[in-house]
Design an enzyme around this catalytic site. Structure first.
Site: not given
Ligand code: 4FM
Length: 248
Positions: A88, A115, A153, A168
Site C-alpha cells: 500500500p 505486518e 493483455r 481501451d
Molecule cells: C503487503 C501485506 C506487504 C503485507 C501487504 C506485506 C497491497 C495493496 C496490500 C498487503 N499491495 N496494493 N493495496 N498489500 O495491501 O499492493 Cl509485507
C-alpha cells in the site's frame, strides 16, 4: 515477457493464471510465469521467514535473509529488471503504469506477508513499489495477479487482433461507452438506433460522446487530462451546464 513471482503461497496463483486469456498467452509463449517459494531460500531447519519486530508492538515482520537471497538468485546477473514490491506504500497502479511495465522483457514481483517486510529488503533489492489501491490486504499475491492481468493483455498478440488494447477506455483517459448486443429490444429497453444504422462514423461519434457523458457523470476527475477534440470540448461544456456529476 517473463514474470518471476516470489511468494510464500505459490498455490494462490493456480486458477487466475491458468484460465482463459492468461492461459492462452502462456501456451503461445508470449508470457512465461515462474514461481519461487521464498521458504525454499531459508537455511534453518524450521524454514523460518518471519520474526518479531524490534521495538515491540504486535505482528510479525518478514526477515531479510530469505527474501534477499531469493531475489538475488532469481535475478541472477540481470540488473535491469524491475524488482517490484506490492505494498500500500507504493505508487498507485494505473493503466499508464501497466503500459510502462509492459515495455519490459522481464519483471520480478515480490509478495510480502505479515505486518511488513524488514526495511533493509527495500534498501538492498527492491527497485520499485506499487500499490493497487488505498486499502490493506493480507499479502501481495492478489495485487501481483492484478498487475499480471493488466500487463499481460498489453503484450502484442495476447488479445485477438480486433481487440487492440490501445483503444481501451482507460488508455484513452475516458470510461467505456455503453455496450449492446442482441436482442434489439429487451424488456422494453431498445438498443440506440444509431448502433443499428450501419453508419460507422455516426457510431464512432456516438460512442465518444457517450464515453464523455459517462466519464463526466462518474469520474469527472479523469476529464482534467483527457484528450478531447474541439467538438467534444463543446459537448462536455453542454453536459456540464445540464447535469452535475455524481459525486461520492
Ligand atoms: C503487503 C501485506 C506487504 C503485507 C501487504 C506485506 C497491497 C495493496 C496490500 C498487503 N499491495 N496494493 N493495496 N498489500 O495491501 O499492493 Cl509485507
Amino acid at each position: 515477457m517473463q514474470i518471476d513471482i516470489l511468494t510464500l503461497f505459490p498455490a494462490m496463483f493456480e486458477g487466475p493464471l491458468t484460465e482463459s486469456i492468461l492461459k492462452r498467452a502462456q501456451e503461445k509463449g508470449l508470457l512465461d510465469i515462474q514461481f519461487h517459494d521464498i521458504r525454499d531460500y531459508t537455511t534453518d531447519k524450521h524454514r523460518t521467514v518471519d520474526d518479531t519486530p524490534y521495538g515491540g508492538g504486535g505482528g510479525m515482520v518478514m526477515m531479510p535473509e530469505p527474501l534477499v537471497q531469493a531475489v538475488e538468485q532469481v535475478r541472477g546477473a540481470d540488473d535491469r529488471t524491475p524488482v517490484i514490491l506490492l505494498t500500500p506504500q507504493g505508487r498507485v497502479f494505473t493503466q499508464r503504469v501497466a503500459q510502462e511495465l509492459a515495455a519490459h522483457p522481464r519483471l520480478i514481483l515480490v509478495c510480502g506477508r505479515y505486518e511488513g517486510v524488514d526495511e533493509r529488503i527495500r534498501q538492498s533489492v527492491i527497485t520499485d513499489e506499487i500499490s493497487i489501491g488505498d486499502y490493506v490486504l493480507t499479502g501481495g499475491e492478489l495485487p501481483a495477479m492484478v498487475i499480471i492481468d493488466a500487463v499481460a493483455r498489453l503484450i502484442p498478440g495476447v488479445l485477438g487482433a480486433r481487440w487492440a488494447a490501445e483503444e481501451d477506455s482507460h488508455a484513452m483517459g475516458l470510461l467505456e461507452y455503453p455496450h449492446y448486443t442482441r436482442p434489439p429490444e429487451f424488456r422494453e429497453m431498445a438498443v440506440p438506433d444509431v448502433l443499428l444504422s450501419g453508419d460507422h462514423e455516426a457510431v464512432e461519434a456516438w460512442r465518444r460522446r457517450e464515453a464523455i457523458r459517462r466519464t463526466w457523470q462518474r469520474r469527472p476527475d479523469l476529464l482534467l487530462t483527457a484528450d478531447l477534440s474541439e467538438d467534444e470540448g463543446w459537448f462536455l461544456a453542454e453536459l456540464a451546464e445540464r447535469d452535475a456529476p455524481m459525486l461520492g
